[in-house]
Design an enzyme around this catalytic site. Structure first.
Site, PDB file in Angstrom:
ATOM      1  N   HIS A   1       0.777  -1.236   0.000  1.00  0.00           N
ATOM      2  CA  HIS A   1       0.000   0.000   0.000  1.00  0.00           C
ATOM      3  C   HIS A   1       0.808   1.286   0.000  1.00  0.00           C
ATOM      4  O   HIS A   1       0.238   2.369  -0.106  1.00  0.00           O
ATOM      5  CB  HIS A   1      -0.965   0.007   1.191  1.00  0.00           C
ATOM      6  CG  HIS A   1      -0.304  -0.058   2.536  1.00  0.00           C
ATOM      7  ND1 HIS A   1      -0.968   0.246   3.701  1.00  0.00           N
ATOM      8  CD2 HIS A   1       0.966  -0.402   2.915  1.00  0.00           C
ATOM      9  CE1 HIS A   1      -0.159   0.083   4.735  1.00  0.00           C
ATOM     10  NE2 HIS A   1       1.012  -0.298   4.286  1.00  0.00           N
ATOM     11  N   HIS A   2       2.137   1.218   0.138  1.00  0.00           N
ATOM     12  CA  HIS A   2       2.943   2.440   0.151  1.00  0.00           C
ATOM     13  C   HIS A   2       3.448   2.838  -1.239  1.00  0.00           C
ATOM     14  O   HIS A   2       3.892   3.977  -1.416  1.00  0.00           O
ATOM     15  CB  HIS A   2       4.155   2.281   1.070  1.00  0.00           C
ATOM     16  CG  HIS A   2       3.822   2.112   2.515  1.00  0.00           C
ATOM     17  ND1 HIS A   2       3.018   2.984   3.204  1.00  0.00           N
ATOM     18  CD2 HIS A   2       4.197   1.152   3.410  1.00  0.00           C
ATOM     19  CE1 HIS A   2       2.903   2.583   4.465  1.00  0.00           C
ATOM     20  NE2 HIS A   2       3.602   1.476   4.611  1.00  0.00           N
ATOM     21  N   ALA A   3       3.422   1.931  -2.195  1.00  0.00           N
ATOM     22  CA  ALA A   3       3.972   2.230  -3.517  1.00  0.00           C
ATOM     23  C   ALA A   3       3.215   3.381  -4.170  1.00  0.00           C
ATOM     24  O   ALA A   3       1.984   3.417  -4.168  1.00  0.00           O
ATOM     25  CB  ALA A   3       3.908   0.991  -4.400  1.00  0.00           C
TER      26      ALA A   3
END
Length: 397
Positions: A137-139
């Site tokens: 979820h951080h990309a």
């Protein structure tokens, strides 16, 4: 906890090659956590006849990745995974995101698995689908971040929107703010993102304030509940139930997408919340029930963070897979001896004996009033005050 919905058609998208998403032996995001989860789920008959049957996981194409990622990022990841050279312009080669051989294909495989889960659910083949290797979820569109190379969740949500889906809700219970997914849909009113996380004042990525509520064309589409360090089951569940169910009921998503990072556990080495497996299990069960209530059972569940790879991740994600299968496990269930022997042989560690931590995940409901002298209640109240009126809801208890 209320009775679980009746068993439904469901699947886990999995291929053993998905453990190729591997930053190396010194990195906290060990692929062993995936292997140990699948072994534990199989030993408890969560997988197989009467439970979840695995669906093969394809590798996402470059065209599919390009729906959310810049071509320059894909080229950089492909190049770095071939040459081994860092490219800090794109976040490649840092301690968090070291370069590894074949990283483009390995990450595209994770994206393909999540995309297949979305296709299975929206196509009506199953009601529920899971990919425990997903949840990156951080990309961001133009760079890797926080152990995440490509954003599998965002690719899946974008695919749903391309199919004409008008409302998608994404609930992120990872200890870290779900910044990448939020940012990619920041100004899209069709996507509601909700993230409960340890406050960014103390933890990566440093974002996710209660005042972050979406772009100018999508006010209220982003919801953030930053929680104080030390929050345990009672506080977490109090915050969750004060925010998530009312918003999901009002938004009425056609598909519910959930990210289940289990690094909120007290034993996780990278964060400071104090949840138990029992509290995480209660959250999973609540999301399952909400999927049946608000989205006609259409539920896609992915993994995420979690770095206590023996005592926490396998148990919590096995509970997740059991919920997806419609056959929840009791926390008093014994951990199979065969799995414990494997852990001892493989890692020289003694594994947990039960599927729970022996905690009662009770909480005080928000309707009973809030206490402005506590950090947690102030944070929850701030979130409700910022977002609830944008959805036509009363922020007061």
């Amino acid at each position: 906890m209320p009775a679980c919905p009746t068993p439904t058609r469901s699947t886990v998208v999995f291929d053993p090659l998905l453990t190729g998403y591997d930053f190396g032996p010194a990195h906290p995001m060990s692929p062993l956590r995936v292997d140990l989860t699948m072994r534990l789920a199989e030993a408890l008959d969560v997988l197989g006849p009467g439970g979840l049957v695995a669906t093969p996981a394809p590798v996402a194409t470059d065209d599919e990745l390009l729906t959310v990622h810049d071509a320059a990022l894909i080229e950089a990841v492909t190049r770095a995974g071939t040459t081994g050279a860092a490219d800090l312009t794109f976040g490649l080669g840092t301690d968090d995101n070291p370069v590894f051989e074949g990283m483009h294909t390995a990450t595209a495989h994770v994206v393909g698995a999540t995309l297949e889960a979305f296709r299975a659910v929206w196509g009506g083949r199953v009601e529920h689908a899971a990919n425990i290797t997903g949840g990156l979820h951080h990309a961001m569109a133009d760079r890797v971040s926080g152990f995440c190379v490509y954003n599998d969740v965002a690719v899946g949500i974008h695919w749903l929107l391309e199919q004409g889906v008008e409302r998608v809700a994404y609930v992120d219970v990872d200890v870290h703010h779900g910044d990448g997914v939020e940012r990619l849909f920041w100004n899209d009113p069709r996507v509601l993102t909700i993230s409960l996380h340890e406050t960014g004042e103390l933890l990566f990525p440093g974002t996710g304030a209660s005042t972050d509520t979406g772009g100018p064309d999508a006010p209220g589409s982003a919801v953030n509940v930053p929680l104080p360090p030390g929050t345990s089951d009672a506080g977490w569940l109090r915050a969750f139930h004060a925010v998530v169910p009312p918003l999901l009921r009002e938004f009425a998503p056609q598909v519910l997408v959930t990210q289940h990072g289990c690094d909120s556990h007290a034993e996780d080495p990278l964060a400071h919340l104090m949840l138990s497996v029992d509290g995480q299990r209660a959250t999973i069960g609540a999301l399952h029930e909400l999927a049946h209530e608000v989205s006609e059972g259409r539920w896609v569940a992915v993994g995420g963070g979690g770095y206590e790879i023996v005592g926490v991740v396998p148990r919590t994600w096995t509970h997740l897979l059991a919920e997806v299968a419609g056959r929840p496990l009791e926390p008093t269930t014994d951990v199979p001896g065969s799995w414990l022997e494997h852990v001892q042989h493989r890692l020289g560690r003694v594994g947990p004996r039960r599927m729970g931590d022996g905690r009662d995940p009770a909480y005080r409901d928000w309707s009973e009033g809030y206490d402005p002298s506590t950090w947690l209640d102030r944070s929850v109240h701030a979130t409700r005050t910022e977002v609830f009126p944008l959805h036509g809801l009363d922020p007061l208890p």
